[in-house]
Design a protein around this motif. Structure first.
Motif, PDB file in Angstrom:
ATOM      1  N   ARG A 148       2.617   1.540  -3.281  1.00  0.00           N
ATOM      2  CA  ARG A 148       1.720   1.974  -4.356  1.00  0.00           C
ATOM      3  C   ARG A 148       1.440   3.465  -4.269  1.00  0.00           C
ATOM      4  O   ARG A 148       1.468   4.178  -5.284  1.00  0.00           O
ATOM      5  N   LEU A 149       1.193   3.986  -3.068  1.00  0.00           N
ATOM      6  CA  LEU A 149       0.940   5.413  -2.910  1.00  0.00           C
ATOM      7  C   LEU A 149       2.175   6.240  -3.287  1.00  0.00           C
ATOM      8  O   LEU A 149       2.059   7.284  -3.949  1.00  0.00           O
ATOM      9  N   ASP A 151      -4.523   9.969   1.856  1.00  0.00           N
ATOM     10  CA  ASP A 151      -4.455   8.519   2.054  1.00  0.00           C
ATOM     11  C   ASP A 151      -3.105   8.112   2.640  1.00  0.00           C
ATOM     12  O   ASP A 151      -3.033   7.200   3.481  1.00  0.00           O
ATOM     13  N   HIS A 152      -2.051   8.772   2.193  1.00  0.00           N
ATOM     14  CA  HIS A 152      -0.714   8.473   2.697  1.00  0.00           C
ATOM     15  C   HIS A 152      -0.609   8.781   4.187  1.00  0.00           C
ATOM     16  O   HIS A 152      -0.054   7.989   4.973  1.00  0.00           O
ATOM     17  N   THR A 181      -5.929  15.277  -7.264  1.00  0.00           N
ATOM     18  CA  THR A 181      -5.535  13.873  -7.076  1.00  0.00           C
ATOM     19  C   THR A 181      -4.367  13.763  -6.116  1.00  0.00           C
ATOM     20  O   THR A 181      -4.317  12.848  -5.281  1.00  0.00           O
ATOM     21  N   GLN A 182      -3.417  14.680  -6.219  1.00  0.00           N
ATOM     22  CA  GLN A 182      -2.266  14.669  -5.317  1.00  0.00           C
ATOM     23  C   GLN A 182      -2.692  14.873  -3.867  1.00  0.00           C
ATOM     24  O   GLN A 182      -2.190  14.192  -2.958  1.00  0.00           O
ATOM     25  N   GLN A 217      -5.572  14.101  -2.541  1.00  0.00           N
ATOM     26  CA  GLN A 217      -6.237  12.879  -2.087  1.00  0.00           C
ATOM     27  C   GLN A 217      -5.219  11.789  -1.751  1.00  0.00           C
ATOM     28  O   GLN A 217      -5.349  11.079  -0.741  1.00  0.00           O
ATOM     29  N   LEU A 218      -4.197  11.673  -2.587  1.00  0.00           N
ATOM     30  CA  LEU A 218      -3.160  10.679  -2.322  1.00  0.00           C
ATOM     31  C   LEU A 218      -2.384  11.021  -1.061  1.00  0.00           C
ATOM     32  O   LEU A 218      -2.038  10.123  -0.276  1.00  0.00           O
ATOM     33  N   GLU A 223       0.820  -1.208   0.000  1.00  0.00           N
ATOM     34  CA  GLU A 223       0.000   0.000   0.000  1.00  0.00           C
ATOM     35  C   GLU A 223       0.855   1.259   0.000  1.00  0.00           C
ATOM     36  O   GLU A 223       0.640   2.170  -0.811  1.00  0.00           O
ATOM     37  N   GLN A 225       2.413   6.328  -7.075  1.00  0.00           N
ATOM     38  CA  GLN A 225       1.435   7.227  -7.669  1.00  0.00           C
ATOM     39  C   GLN A 225       1.788   8.691  -7.418  1.00  0.00           C
ATOM     40  O   GLN A 225       1.634   9.544  -8.305  1.00  0.00           O
ATOM     41  N   LEU A 226       2.261   9.005  -6.224  1.00  0.00           N
ATOM     42  CA  LEU A 226       2.676  10.375  -5.940  1.00  0.00           C
ATOM     43  C   LEU A 226       3.858  10.794  -6.806  1.00  0.00           C
ATOM     44  O   LEU A 226       3.925  11.954  -7.252  1.00  0.00           O
TER      45      LEU A 226
END
Length: 546
Positions: free
Chosen positions: A181-182, A217-218, A210-211, A213-214, A178, A185-186
């Motif tokens: 993956r984050l 989540d991070h 989107t950044q 939101q990521l 996880e 994506q970042l």
């Protein structure tokens, strides 16, 4: 005697004697490596040493818990001495002790002595005092304490240790999958933001959303991992050392706890097999002086397989051109001379060539074309798995070419003429008749290439093999095969543990064990290729009988 000499009997016996000596030396070397390496995993007893006081002002005797390693003589001393491993590197001033056999020490083997394998600082020897952990009851946390004298102490300790290790396994999976993956994506969003601001404001705004939101989540995942870390660190084991000091050790720092002096033979055998399995499946620790060799074993296997996929088509195609099409032209003679000279070049030269050509030139140019948004941080213009495999493919290419060309030369000309006379085209003759018959020779070259590539060390240090690379080149994270990652290698692991280790005594048996694994890996790969070659040779044997 003259008749016996003229009959060639002396040369037969001389050849047989030389072969016997070679086999004895080979088997003796393998036996010595296996004995020195496998002996390390057998559970050794823990002794309590009571040394008499040497200072009148301090009449208290010195007491240690230690494991015997080996006997020897210290320089400028004629008496025999025993080397003892004291452990407890972070709590005592020394980890090893040379003790003269005439020192008058008293020895005992307490059954409750523990050997605790830790994540860091090596082993700890001591006596258990109590197990402490926190339990939540009706929204309140209460401390639970089980003394070592209790009947349920050992079962409670193993239960809490399994719970802690399950939490640590969950933490590692979350961090690797996880969190990885984050982070990936970042990084992609960051690269896109560098170019989107000057092209499309709407796209840039969407990327910023989107950044955010990521990042949210991070942060949420980070807080969850922090909570898991706190849960794993709560259970503690109180340890009493041989001198009487008491220390608390978190179960999250412990890998295994054993009582070597209380084990039966069957239990020792089970622990012996478990130690060998752990050596093959765990990551190295403490600067490669403890732990396992799984990343090095995995990296070596992936590197050899990728090298095989790269060198086989190029070597076979080059051999086909030289034998089937080039003939005896001047160009063909020059190519053959170059191939033979290439086989005699020292391997370190290939490493320098791979560093300069593959990494700096090819990799740097690919970064300019494909990963310009990531510059100045290189993606392919840095040592990695792909360049290791290409360098080894270039190193072993002459072996495959020469072996394949010799196999093509052994095919009778009548088979080619018969195929052409029956109406087959030259391409069909080559594909359906020549190549199948030459497959055993190709596999012979491949066997030699695998044996040489798996044992090389010098060129690998320049193109992608490192001391420690816990992230595997092939995993379950997209794109699964990470060609840009650095890898570990069994040969380099042996070199590092032998000459760069801060603890030579701890690394010595691991060097033998790793060397044995490397030999067995090469033997397994070669036997697999030999089996395939034998199957193909039997399959196409009927063509040779025509």
């Amino acid at each position: 005697m003259k008749k016996w000499t003229e009959g060639g009997q002396p040369w037969i016996w001389l050849s047989a004697g030389a072969l016997s000596c070679a086999l004895i030396m080979l088997l003796g070397t393998l036996g010595w490596i296996a004995a020195q390496g496998l002996h390390h995993f057998w559970p050794k007893p823990i002794y309590q040493l009571e040394l008499p006081a040497t200072d009148a002002s301090s009449p208290r005797a010195l007491s240690f818990l230690a494991q015997p390693l080996r006997s020897g003589q210290v320089v400028d001393q004629s008496q025999d001495e025993q080397l003892w491993r004291l452990g407890n590197r972070d709590l005592q001033n020394q980890e090893y002790l040379w003790l003269p056999k005439s020192a008058g020490a008293e020895f005992s083997r307490p059954e409750n002595a523990l050997r605790i394998e830790r994540q860091a600082w090596g082993d700890l020897f001591g006596f258990a005092q109590a197990l402490i952990w926190q339990e939540t009851q009706e929204d309140t946390r209460q401390e639970q304490r089980v003394p070592a004298e209790a009947a349920e102490f050992w079962s409670s300790l193993q239960t809490q240790l399994r719970v802690t290790q399950a939490l640590q396994q969950q933490i590692r999976l979350l961090e690797r999958r996880e969190m990885g993956r984050l982070n990936q994506q970042l990084e992609q969003i960051r690269r896109q933001l560098r170019t989107s601001a000057s092209h499309d404001p709407d796209t840039h705004a969407a990327l910023l959303t989107t950044q955010q939101q990521l990042l949210h989540d991070h942060e949420r995942l980070r807080l969850y991992l922090q909570n898991l870390y706190q849960q794993a660190a709560q259970p503690q084991l109180e340890i009493r050392l041989a001198q009487g000091e008491t220390h608390a050790l978190g179960l999250d720092q412990i890998l295994r706890i054993t009582r070597p002096n209380a084990l039966s033979f069957i239990e020792k055998l089970q622990l012996y097999l478990h130690n060998i399995w752990a050596f093959l499946t765990e990551n190295p620790r403490e600067a490669n002086t403890q732990g396992g060799i799984f990343p090095a074993l995995y990296g070596t296997l992936v590197m050899v397989l990728l090298m095989t996929l790269l060198v086989t088509p190029f070597g076979v195609l080059a051999a086909i051109y030289l034998h089937e099409y080039a003939g005896k032209s001047l160009l063909a003679r020059w190519i053959r001379i170059s191939v033979y000279n290439l086989a005699g070049i020292p391997s370190i030269v290939f490493g320098v060539f791979g560093l300069g050509f593959f990494i700096y030139l090819v990799g740097g140019q690919l970064d300019q074309w494909l990963f310009a948004d990531a510059l100045p941080a290189p993606t392919l213009g840095t040592p990695g798995l792909i360049w290791v495999s290409l360098t080894l493919a270039l190193l072993t290419l002459p072996v495959v070419i020469v072996a394949t060309e010799e196999g093509l030369a052994r095919i009778p000309r009548s088979l080619r003429d018969g195929s052409l006379a029956l109406g087959a085209t030259p391409a069909e003759t080559l594909w359906r008749i020549i190549l199948p018959l030459a497959t055993p020779a190709m596999l012979t070259g491949l066997i030699l290439a695998i044996a040489r590539a798996a044992g090389e060390v010098a060129p690998l240090m320049l193109v992608g093999v490192v001391k420690l690379a816990p992230t595997l080149p092939l995993d379950d994270v997209f794109p699964y095969l990470h060609l840009d990652r650095k890898i570990m290698h069994l040969g380099y692991h042996i070199f590092d543990a032998s000459f760069q280790s801060p603890d030579p005594e701890a690394a010595r048996p691991l060097v033998y064990a790793t060397a044995l694994v490397l030999i067995l890996l090469i033997l397994l790969l070669n036997l697999s290729a030999i089996r395939i070659r034998h199957h193909l040779r039997e399959r196409y044997q009927r063509f040779h009988n025509l």
